[in-house]
Design a protein around this motif. Structure first.
Motif, PDB file in Angstrom:
ATOM      1  N   VAL A 135      -7.244   5.116  -8.095  1.00 13.20           N
ATOM      2  CA  VAL A 135      -6.745   5.713  -6.852  1.00 13.20           C
ATOM      3  C   VAL A 135      -5.237   5.924  -6.972  1.00 13.20           C
ATOM      4  O   VAL A 135      -4.470   4.964  -7.071  1.00 13.20           O
ATOM      5  N   LEU A 136      -4.811   7.185  -6.971  1.00 12.37           N
ATOM      6  CA  LEU A 136      -3.398   7.543  -6.995  1.00 12.37           C
ATOM      7  C   LEU A 136      -3.041   8.159  -5.651  1.00 12.37           C
ATOM      8  O   LEU A 136      -3.814   8.957  -5.104  1.00 12.37           O
ATOM      9  N   TYR A 137      -1.859   7.824  -5.130  1.00 15.04           N
ATOM     10  CA  TYR A 137      -1.512   8.273  -3.791  1.00 15.04           C
ATOM     11  C   TYR A 137       0.003   8.278  -3.621  1.00 15.04           C
ATOM     12  O   TYR A 137       0.735   7.660  -4.401  1.00 15.04           O
ATOM     13  N   THR A 138       0.457   8.980  -2.607  1.00 15.61           N
ATOM     14  CA  THR A 138       1.868   8.927  -2.224  1.00 15.61           C
ATOM     15  C   THR A 138       2.011   8.072  -0.960  1.00 15.61           C
ATOM     16  O   THR A 138       1.012   7.697  -0.324  1.00 15.61           O
ATOM     17  N   ASP A 139       3.258   7.777  -0.594  1.00 17.63           N
ATOM     18  CA  ASP A 139       3.472   6.856   0.523  1.00 17.63           C
ATOM     19  C   ASP A 139       2.952   7.395   1.853  1.00 17.63           C
ATOM     20  O   ASP A 139       2.693   6.624   2.776  1.00 17.63           O
ATOM     21  N   GLY A 140       2.766   8.718   1.940  1.00 16.29           N
ATOM     22  CA  GLY A 140       2.233   9.287   3.175  1.00 16.29           C
ATOM     23  C   GLY A 140       0.834   8.833   3.505  1.00 16.29           C
ATOM     24  O   GLY A 140       0.404   8.922   4.659  1.00 16.29           O
ATOM     25  N   VAL A 141       0.101   8.317   2.507  1.00 23.51           N
ATOM     26  CA  VAL A 141      -1.259   7.834   2.740  1.00 23.51           C
ATOM     27  C   VAL A 141      -1.246   6.449   3.373  1.00 23.51           C
ATOM     28  O   VAL A 141      -1.968   6.177   4.333  1.00 23.51           O
ATOM     29  N   VAL A 142      -0.425   5.554   2.863  1.00 24.55           N
ATOM     30  CA  VAL A 142      -0.474   4.151   3.305  1.00 24.55           C
ATOM     31  C   VAL A 142       0.533   3.821   4.398  1.00 24.55           C
ATOM     32  O   VAL A 142       0.433   2.766   5.036  1.00 24.55           O
ATOM     33  N   GLU A 143       1.513   4.691   4.632  1.00 24.59           N
ATOM     34  CA  GLU A 143       2.535   4.398   5.645  1.00 24.59           C
ATOM     35  C   GLU A 143       2.266   5.077   6.982  1.00 24.59           C
ATOM     36  O   GLU A 143       3.120   5.054   7.877  1.00 24.59           O
ATOM     37  N   ILE A 144       1.090   5.673   7.146  1.00 27.24           N
ATOM     38  CA  ILE A 144       0.693   6.226   8.441  1.00 27.24           C
ATOM     39  C   ILE A 144       0.627   5.089   9.456  1.00 27.24           C
ATOM     40  O   ILE A 144       0.085   4.020   9.167  1.00 27.24           O
ATOM     41  N   MET A 145       1.163   5.328  10.638  1.00 25.92           N
ATOM     42  CA  MET A 145       1.211   4.285  11.665  1.00 25.92           C
ATOM     43  C   MET A 145       0.308   4.619  12.849  1.00 25.92           C
ATOM     44  O   MET A 145       0.096   5.780  13.182  1.00 25.92           O
ATOM     45  N   ASN A 146      -0.210   3.558  13.475  1.00 25.98           N
ATOM     46  CA  ASN A 146      -0.972   3.739  14.711  1.00 25.98           C
ATOM     47  C   ASN A 146      -0.058   3.548  15.912  1.00 25.98           C
ATOM     48  O   ASN A 146       1.162   3.340  15.765  1.00 25.98           O
ATOM     49  N   ALA A 147      -0.625   3.595  17.105  1.00 29.05           N
ATOM     50  CA  ALA A 147       0.177   3.501  18.332  1.00 29.05           C
ATOM     51  C   ALA A 147       0.866   2.152  18.471  1.00 29.05           C
ATOM     52  O   ALA A 147       1.888   2.042  19.156  1.00 29.05           O
TER      53      ALA A 147
END
Length: 209
Positions: A135-147
């Protein structure tokens, strides 16, 4: 500012690249275009991975100002054997999820590129065995925040993928997209979102991004 690519090699291996440039807009896009062109030029020269990273670092230092940098992961995968050589240059460590359990973080490499002319890089190695998932990813995948201000994080990313042990790579990508949107409570993303998943089935590795 995100970039991913598949680069077939003359010897049958597959080059896999994921990268992220600091900043946004046209300047970031131009830097990433420079990185892409330089990477594609280096791949045909037969250089070792650490040499490719050092060369790209010098090219970027000559092409952008000191306030910018590029994080990148570049791997060379042998689809027949699962052998993977790689260099991680300051990027989010890809996850190598083992079919039998456990997770290897592919972190060997060096600093982000375009920051220090004297930076040194090393290469790492791993084997993607049948049933394993890369699994390769950029920080936009894991740094998404909820409310509530919580980040999606690497643990949730791993849980989504492990919860679908028989799914094909494309279905896994779609599942992560659905999970991150549900977590954030919205359809769109505030940052670039790049995800590449390769799952080895049987004797050869195959994937989708």
């Amino acid at each position: 500012g995100d970039y991913f690519d598949y680069l077939p090699q003359p010897d049958g291996r597959l080059g896999i690249a994921v990268a992220d440039v600091s900043g946004k807009g046209v300047p970031a896009a131009l830097i990433m275009a420079t990185f892409r062109a330089a990477l594609r030029a280096q791949r045909v020269r037969g250089m070792p991975l650490d040499g490719i990273a050092e060369r790209l670092n010098r090219i970027l230092l000559d092409s952008m100002d000191a306030s910018r940098f590029v994080t990148a992961f570049y791997g060379l995968l042998d689809p027949a054997t699962g052998e993977l050589g790689f260099a991680n240059c300051g990027h989010n460590p890809p996850l190598l999820l083992r079919a039998a359990g456990g997770c290897d973080l592919l972190a060997s490499g060096g600093p982000a590129m375009g920051m220090w002319r004297a930076a040194t890089f090393v290469s790492g190695a791993a084997t993607v065995w049948p049933g394993d998932t890369l699994v390769l990813y950029t920080d936009g995948v894991v740094e998404i925040m909820n409310a509530a201000g919580e980040m999606f994080g690497v643990d949730r990313l791993e849980a989504v993928i492990r919860g679908r042990p028989r799914a094909l790579s494309r279905a896994l990508v779609e599942a992560v997209v659905d999970a991150t949107r549900a977590f954030a409570g919205r359809e769109g993303y505030e940052d670039d979102f790049t995800l590449v998943i390769i799952r080895r089935e049987g004797g050869a590795a195959g994937g989708a991004g």
